[in-house]
Design a protein around this motif. Structure first.
Motif, PDB file in Angstrom:
ATOM      1  N   ALA A  64       0.837  -1.208   0.000  1.00 27.03           N
ATOM      2  CA  ALA A  64       0.000   0.000   0.000  1.00 27.03           C
ATOM      3  C   ALA A  64       0.868   1.253   0.000  1.00 27.03           C
ATOM      4  N   LYS A  65       1.973   1.221   0.740  1.00 26.25           N
ATOM      5  CA  LYS A  65       2.883   2.379   0.773  1.00 26.25           C
ATOM      6  C   LYS A  65       3.522   2.606  -0.599  1.00 26.25           C
ATOM      7  N   VAL A  66       3.906   1.520  -1.256  1.00 21.11           N
ATOM      8  CA  VAL A  66       4.488   1.625  -2.591  1.00 21.11           C
ATOM      9  C   VAL A  66       3.430   2.147  -3.576  1.00 21.11           C
ATOM     10  N   ALA A  67       2.196   1.625  -3.460  1.00 14.94           N
ATOM     11  CA  ALA A  67       1.097   2.081  -4.323  1.00 14.94           C
ATOM     12  C   ALA A  67       0.850   3.574  -4.136  1.00 14.94           C
ATOM     13  N   LEU A  68       0.872   4.030  -2.884  1.00 14.01           N
ATOM     14  CA  LEU A  68       0.666   5.447  -2.591  1.00 14.01           C
ATOM     15  C   LEU A  68       1.733   6.300  -3.274  1.00 14.01           C
ATOM     16  N   GLU A  69       2.994   5.885  -3.154  1.00 17.50           N
ATOM     17  CA  GLU A  69       4.084   6.647  -3.770  1.00 17.50           C
ATOM     18  C   GLU A  69       3.899   6.751  -5.283  1.00 17.50           C
ATOM     19  N   LEU A  70       3.530   5.627  -5.897  1.00 22.01           N
ATOM     20  CA  LEU A  70       3.340   5.624  -7.349  1.00 22.01           C
ATOM     21  C   LEU A  70       2.156   6.507  -7.742  1.00 22.01           C
ATOM     22  N   CYS A  71       1.074   6.429  -7.001  1.00 27.28           N
ATOM     23  CA  CYS A  71      -0.107   7.244  -7.309  1.00 27.28           C
ATOM     24  C   CYS A  71       0.198   8.732  -7.147  1.00 27.28           C
ATOM     25  N   LYS A  72       0.962   9.086  -6.111  1.00 25.07           N
ATOM     26  CA  LYS A  72       1.352  10.493  -5.921  1.00 25.07           C
ATOM     27  C   LYS A  72       2.217  10.970  -7.086  1.00 25.07           C
ATOM     28  N   GLU A  73       3.121  10.103  -7.512  1.00 25.92           N
ATOM     29  CA  GLU A  73       3.999  10.422  -8.645  1.00 25.92           C
ATOM     30  C   GLU A  73       3.171  10.664  -9.918  1.00 25.92           C
ATOM     31  N   LEU A  74       2.189   9.810 -10.146  1.00 18.99           N
ATOM     32  CA  LEU A  74       1.332   9.959 -11.328  1.00 18.99           C
ATOM     33  C   LEU A  74       0.493  11.225 -11.248  1.00 18.99           C
ATOM     34  N   GLU A  75      -0.032  11.514 -10.060  1.00 18.33           N
ATOM     35  CA  GLU A  75      -0.882  12.688  -9.903  1.00 18.33           C
ATOM     36  C   GLU A  75      -0.077  13.987 -10.021  1.00 18.33           C
ATOM     37  N   ALA A  76       1.215  13.920  -9.751  1.00 16.91           N
ATOM     38  CA  ALA A  76       2.063  15.115  -9.809  1.00 16.91           C
ATOM     39  C   ALA A  76       2.449  15.508 -11.237  1.00 16.91           C
ATOM     40  N   THR A  77       2.164  14.662 -12.186  1.00 20.45           N
ATOM     41  CA  THR A  77       2.515  14.969 -13.573  1.00 20.45           C
ATOM     42  C   THR A  77       1.321  15.568 -14.308  1.00 20.45           C
ATOM     43  N   ASP A  78       1.601  16.438 -15.259  1.00 22.49           N
ATOM     44  CA  ASP A  78       0.517  17.039 -16.041  1.00 22.49           C
ATOM     45  C   ASP A  78      -0.084  16.050 -17.020  1.00 22.49           C
ATOM     46  N   SER A  79       0.749  15.142 -17.517  1.00 25.61           N
ATOM     47  CA  SER A  79       0.277  14.222 -18.538  1.00 25.61           C
ATOM     48  C   SER A  79       1.002  12.879 -18.415  1.00 25.61           C
ATOM     49  N   TRP A  80       0.416  11.963 -17.671  1.00 24.93           N
ATOM     50  CA  TRP A  80       1.055  10.652 -17.520  1.00 24.93           C
ATOM     51  C   TRP A  80       1.180   9.954 -18.872  1.00 24.93           C
ATOM     52  N   GLU A  81       0.253  10.260 -19.776  1.00 23.83           N
ATOM     53  CA  GLU A  81       0.275   9.619 -21.100  1.00 23.83           C
ATOM     54  C   GLU A  81       1.611   9.859 -21.812  1.00 23.83           C
ATOM     55  N   ASP A  82       2.206  11.040 -21.574  1.00 20.96           N
ATOM     56  CA  ASP A  82       3.468  11.386 -22.231  1.00 20.96           C
ATOM     57  C   ASP A  82       4.702  10.902 -21.474  1.00 20.96           C
ATOM     58  N   THR A  83       4.544  10.632 -20.182  1.00 20.32           N
ATOM     59  CA  THR A  83       5.729  10.357 -19.350  1.00 20.32           C
ATOM     60  C   THR A  83       5.710   8.995 -18.661  1.00 20.32           C
ATOM     61  N   ILE A  84       4.732   8.157 -18.975  1.00 21.02           N
ATOM     62  CA  ILE A  84       4.566   6.909 -18.233  1.00 21.02           C
ATOM     63  C   ILE A  84       5.805   6.008 -18.303  1.00 21.02           C
ATOM     64  N   ASP A  85       6.447   5.908 -19.448  1.00 21.20           N
ATOM     65  CA  ASP A  85       7.636   5.050 -19.560  1.00 21.20           C
ATOM     66  C   ASP A  85       8.724   5.514 -18.593  1.00 21.20           C
ATOM     67  N   ASP A  86       8.938   6.824 -18.516  1.00 15.27           N
ATOM     68  CA  ASP A  86       9.961   7.379 -17.619  1.00 15.27           C
ATOM     69  C   ASP A  86       9.567   7.195 -16.153  1.00 15.27           C
ATOM     70  N   ILE A  87       8.296   7.432 -15.845  1.00 13.16           N
ATOM     71  CA  ILE A  87       7.819   7.278 -14.462  1.00 13.16           C
ATOM     72  C   ILE A  87       8.032   5.845 -13.997  1.00 13.16           C
ATOM     73  N   VAL A  88       7.637   4.884 -14.831  1.00  8.97           N
ATOM     74  CA  VAL A  88       7.772   3.467 -14.460  1.00  8.97           C
ATOM     75  C   VAL A  88       9.241   3.070 -14.326  1.00  8.97           C
ATOM     76  N   ALA A  89      10.070   3.475 -15.277  1.00  9.13           N
ATOM     77  CA  ALA A  89      11.498   3.118 -15.220  1.00  9.13           C
ATOM     78  C   ALA A  89      12.144   3.660 -13.948  1.00  9.13           C
ATOM     79  N   LYS A  90      11.866   4.906 -13.636  1.00  9.62           N
ATOM     80  CA  LYS A  90      12.418   5.531 -12.424  1.00  9.62           C
ATOM     81  C   LYS A  90      11.902   4.819 -11.174  1.00  9.62           C
ATOM     82  N   PHE A  91      10.608   4.536 -11.171  1.00  7.52           N
ATOM     83  CA  PHE A  91       9.988   3.892 -10.010  1.00  7.52           C
ATOM     84  C   PHE A  91      10.551   2.488  -9.786  1.00  7.52           C
TER      85      PHE A  91
END
Length: 197
Positions: free
Chosen positions: A155-182
């Motif tokens: 749940a803590k890991v899920a929270l971090e990922l969800c916060k990361e996604l919500e902090a971006t303007d467009s996850w559609e454009d950055t999802i590969d980078d978000i996932v790789a970093k995560f």
């Protein structure tokens, strides 16, 4: 980090509601817009033995389950963590809901599952729906073992990922980078797919 946008999250697990409800509780506590679901035919909770689970219909109130199991064997269900889990669940919502029946619940930006089998079921369900809006939904699998300790850690890991996604303007454009970093930071492998409403 940019301001991002308000997103709706769905936490989905199989049939006992532990992992999805643990994540739901934590995300809700942090102010995220979240719902939780199971994908099984019934809600199954551990019973006195592996071959004797407690089986309930989706929609059965958590309070009903809690009271029934407390009457049956309070020591067993306290010891195996089921009574505390049901108490937590009932503080979050009235009853478990089934993912496949959630069409009326609205549209989510992100659907997070906690085992690959459930991830596949959610993708199949989304692919079988009529795609009228052409609004993207991100489906992510974060593998989490089904026990109370792992559910809390997941749940803590899920929270971090969800916060990361919500902090971006467009996850559609950055999802590969978000996932790789995560994946690098958390040392966890994440599966993801994009579907549409």
């Amino acid at each position: 980090m940019t301001e991002g946008r308000k997103m709706r999250f769905a936490m989905v697990c199989s049939s006992n509601q532990n992992r999805s409800m643990e994540a739901h509780t934590l995300l809700k506590r942090h102010g995220l817009d979240v719902a939780s679901y199971g994908t099984g035919a019934h809600v199954k909770l551990p019973g006195p033995s592996l071959h004797e689970p407690n089986v309930y219909e989706f929609g059965t109130p958590y309070k009903t389950m809690y009271e029934e199991l407390r009457r049956k064997d309070p020591d067993l269900y306290k010891r195996n963590g089921i009574l505390p889990m049901l108490k937590r669940n009932l503080a979050v919502k009235n009853a478990p809901q089934r993912w496949q029946d959630n069409a009326a619940d609205g549209i989510f930006d992100v659907v997070m599952t906690f085992e690959e089998r459930v991830f596949d079921m959610v993708i199949e369900d989304m692919n079988n729906r009529e795609q009228k809006l052409m609004k993207a939904v991100l489906i992510i699998n974060l593998e989490v073992k089904d026990n109370h300790e792992e559910a809390a850690a997941g749940a803590k890991v899920a929270l971090e990922l969800c916060k990361e996604l919500e902090a971006t303007d467009s996850w559609e454009d950055t999802i590969d980078d978000i996932v790789a970093k995560f994946e690098r930071e958390q040392e966890r492998r994440i599966l993801y797919s994009i579907s549409f409403y």
